[in-house]
Design a protein around this motif. Structure first.
Motif, PDB file in Angstrom:
ATOM      1  N   THR A  98      40.561  30.023  26.411  1.00 42.64           N
ATOM      2  CA  THR A  98      41.541  29.044  25.964  1.00 42.64           C
ATOM      3  C   THR A  98      41.980  29.446  24.563  1.00 42.64           C
ATOM      4  N   VAL A  99      43.287  29.553  24.357  1.00 40.63           N
ATOM      5  CA  VAL A  99      43.826  29.940  23.054  1.00 40.63           C
ATOM      6  C   VAL A  99      44.469  28.718  22.407  1.00 40.63           C
ATOM      7  N   LEU A 100      44.067  28.424  21.184  1.00 41.90           N
ATOM      8  CA  LEU A 100      44.594  27.286  20.444  1.00 41.90           C
ATOM      9  C   LEU A 100      45.369  27.814  19.247  1.00 41.90           C
ATOM     10  N   ASN A 101      46.662  27.561  19.224  1.00 40.72           N
ATOM     11  CA  ASN A 101      47.496  27.982  18.091  1.00 40.72           C
ATOM     12  C   ASN A 101      47.365  26.922  17.002  1.00 40.72           C
ATOM     13  N   ALA A 102      46.411  27.137  16.094  1.00 39.83           N
ATOM     14  CA  ALA A 102      46.088  26.113  15.095  1.00 39.83           C
ATOM     15  C   ALA A 102      45.385  26.746  13.913  1.00 39.83           C
ATOM     16  N   ASP A 103      45.293  25.977  12.836  1.00 40.13           N
ATOM     17  CA  ASP A 103      44.539  26.355  11.645  1.00 40.13           C
ATOM     18  C   ASP A 103      43.104  25.875  11.835  1.00 40.13           C
ATOM     19  N   ALA A 104      42.150  26.782  11.799  1.00 39.49           N
ATOM     20  CA  ALA A 104      40.749  26.424  12.048  1.00 39.49           C
ATOM     21  C   ALA A 104      40.218  25.408  11.039  1.00 39.49           C
ATOM     22  N   LEU A 105      40.837  25.346   9.865  1.00 40.33           N
ATOM     23  CA  LEU A 105      40.409  24.382   8.854  1.00 40.33           C
ATOM     24  C   LEU A 105      40.856  22.964   9.190  1.00 40.33           C
ATOM     25  N   GLU A 106      41.738  22.837  10.155  1.00 41.67           N
ATOM     26  CA  GLU A 106      42.334  21.529  10.437  1.00 41.67           C
ATOM     27  C   GLU A 106      41.948  20.961  11.799  1.00 41.67           C
ATOM     28  N   ILE A 107      41.047  21.622  12.516  1.00 39.32           N
ATOM     29  CA  ILE A 107      40.664  21.113  13.839  1.00 39.32           C
ATOM     30  C   ILE A 107      39.166  20.817  13.894  1.00 39.32           C
ATOM     31  N   ASP A 108      38.788  19.962  14.835  1.00 37.00           N
ATOM     32  CA  ASP A 108      37.387  19.719  15.150  1.00 37.00           C
ATOM     33  C   ASP A 108      37.101  20.447  16.457  1.00 37.00           C
ATOM     34  N   GLY A 128      37.138  32.629   5.163  1.00 36.19           N
ATOM     35  CA  GLY A 128      35.798  32.832   5.710  1.00 36.19           C
ATOM     36  C   GLY A 128      34.726  32.006   5.042  1.00 36.19           C
ATOM     37  N   THR A 129      34.680  32.025   3.708  1.00 34.89           N
ATOM     38  CA  THR A 129      33.620  31.311   2.999  1.00 34.89           C
ATOM     39  C   THR A 129      33.768  29.807   3.178  1.00 34.89           C
ATOM     40  N   GLU A 130      34.997  29.310   3.128  1.00 40.65           N
ATOM     41  CA  GLU A 130      35.208  27.863   3.298  1.00 40.65           C
ATOM     42  C   GLU A 130      34.759  27.390   4.676  1.00 40.65           C
ATOM     43  N   LEU A 131      35.081  28.159   5.703  1.00 40.56           N
ATOM     44  CA  LEU A 131      34.631  27.801   7.048  1.00 40.56           C
ATOM     45  C   LEU A 131      33.110  27.830   7.147  1.00 40.56           C
ATOM     46  N   LEU A 132      32.488  28.840   6.562  1.00 39.04           N
ATOM     47  CA  LEU A 132      31.032  28.937   6.607  1.00 39.04           C
ATOM     48  C   LEU A 132      30.389  27.718   5.958  1.00 39.04           C
ATOM     49  N   VAL A 133      30.857  27.336   4.776  1.00 38.19           N
ATOM     50  CA  VAL A 133      30.280  26.177   4.091  1.00 38.19           C
ATOM     51  C   VAL A 133      30.421  24.920   4.957  1.00 38.19           C
ATOM     52  N   ARG A 134      31.541  24.771   5.616  1.00 34.58           N
ATOM     53  CA  ARG A 134      31.729  23.608   6.501  1.00 34.58           C
ATOM     54  C   ARG A 134      30.725  23.630   7.646  1.00 34.58           C
ATOM     55  N   TRP A 135      30.526  24.815   8.245  1.00 40.55           N
ATOM     56  CA  TRP A 135      29.579  24.909   9.357  1.00 40.55           C
ATOM     57  C   TRP A 135      28.141  24.645   8.900  1.00 40.55           C
ATOM     58  N   LEU A 136      27.839  25.000   7.666  1.00 38.08           N
ATOM     59  CA  LEU A 136      26.474  24.820   7.155  1.00 38.08           C
ATOM     60  C   LEU A 136      26.207  23.414   6.644  1.00 38.08           C
ATOM     61  N   THR A 137      27.254  22.598   6.496  1.00 40.61           N
ATOM     62  CA  THR A 137      27.076  21.263   5.919  1.00 40.61           C
ATOM     63  C   THR A 137      27.664  20.175   6.822  1.00 40.61           C
ATOM     64  N   PRO A 138      27.245  20.106   8.084  1.00 37.95           N
ATOM     65  CA  PRO A 138      27.749  19.048   8.966  1.00 37.95           C
ATOM     66  C   PRO A 138      27.137  17.698   8.581  1.00 37.95           C
ATOM     67  N   ALA A 139      27.697  16.628   9.120  1.00 36.10           N
ATOM     68  CA  ALA A 139      27.199  15.286   8.802  1.00 36.10           C
ATOM     69  C   ALA A 139      25.785  15.082   9.334  1.00 36.10           C
ATOM     70  N   ALA A 140      25.444  15.749  10.422  1.00 33.25           N
ATOM     71  CA  ALA A 140      24.111  15.597  11.021  1.00 33.25           C
ATOM     72  C   ALA A 140      23.557  16.965  11.383  1.00 33.25           C
TER      73      ALA A 140
END
Length: 280
Positions: A98-108, A128-140
């Protein structure tokens, strides 16, 4: 014919669709399909796995993931120019891409892919670094992903796996190592990419642990670590003054010398200090 499937070599795909890499999108295409398959294998057994890929570009790694048996790949691509090439891959692997034409910073991702999933990506350098920090700091915790196999500039990869006392040791190392296993599994020279970047690149495999290595409140730990490394040349009694008015007492209670600097402090000690700060 390529080495991993019946689709054309990537150089032909790029030429056919006019896919010159855009610097403003952080694009550097990896054209060797044997290398992209090797990166896919670095993510472990993909059979029966759903995979999130960010920035597939012309689809070299996408093809590697599918050839290595991924059950389903969600490819998030911001550059609409790449969509026709990715559509050809989707046709070659019916129902698995499945291909999603989107900004990875703006989707869940959970709106599009079930948990748990693996993340495998040759990340655009500029996010890259911004995405990594988001993945490492989820709400749970544990997170929705079970592992991250990511391509970074070598310098960023070294920051993720760095140990206390090294110049590379900092906030990224603490965030990654507190709740994950992290190791560099591959390093590639600039000439492996088109266009070649100015630096080497490395693939880091990050695997989520069931729970943190040491107890600490995530927000407090993040605040303490950020304050310490934002002024890394200063002694902690100075750099952490804004964290707590009685910071020297907190440092002492955590077994840390007030004259120490952030780069000298282990993950375990940072967690101990976060627990002391959280008592107020």
């Amino acid at each position: 014919m390529s080495a991993i499937d019946k689709l054309p070599p990537l150089r032909e795909v790029i030429a056919e669709h006019g896919l010159s890499a855009k610097k403003q999108l952080g694009q550097n295409f990896l054209l060797d399909l044997n290398l992209t398959a090797k990166i896919a294998r670095a993510a472990g057994d993909l059979s029966g796995c759903d995979v999130l890929e960010v920035g597939p570009g012309p689809g070299g790694l996408t093809r590697g993931l599918l050839a290595e048996g991924a059950r389903h790949v969600l490819a998030v691509e911001k550059d609409a120019r790449c969509l026709p090439a990715l559509a050809e891959i989707a046709d070659a692997y019916p129902g698995r891409l499945t291909v999603l034409n989107a900004d990875a910073l703006e989707i869940d991702p959970l709106d599009h892919i079930p948990a748990p999933y693996k993340v495998v990506a040759n990340l655009p350098y500029n996010v890259g670094t911004e995405l990594l920090v988001r993945w490492l700091t989820p709400a749970a915790w544990p997170p929705a992903w079970e592992s991250l196999t990511l391509m970074f500039q070598k310098e960023v990869a070294e920051r993720i796996v760095a140990q206390p006392g090294s110049k590379a040791y900092g906030r990224l190392a603490i965030l990654a190592q507190w709740r994950c296993e992290a190791r560099i599994v591959m390093t590639l020279p600039p000439e492996a990419f088109t266009p070649p970047p100015k630096v080497h690149s490395s693939v880091v495999r990050i695997t989520a642990l069931p729970e943190p290595r040491f107890p600490a409140d995530a927000a407090t730990l993040s605040r303490v670590v950020a304050a310490g490394f934002n002024q890394r040349r200063k002694m902690l009694r100075a750099s952490l003054r804004g964290v707590a008015p009685n910071i020297e007492d907190k440092l002492a209670a955590a077994g840390i010398a007030p004259t120490a600097r952030a780069e000298e402090i282990s993950l375990e000690k940072f967690c101990a200090l976060a627990r002391e700060v959280a008592k107020d």
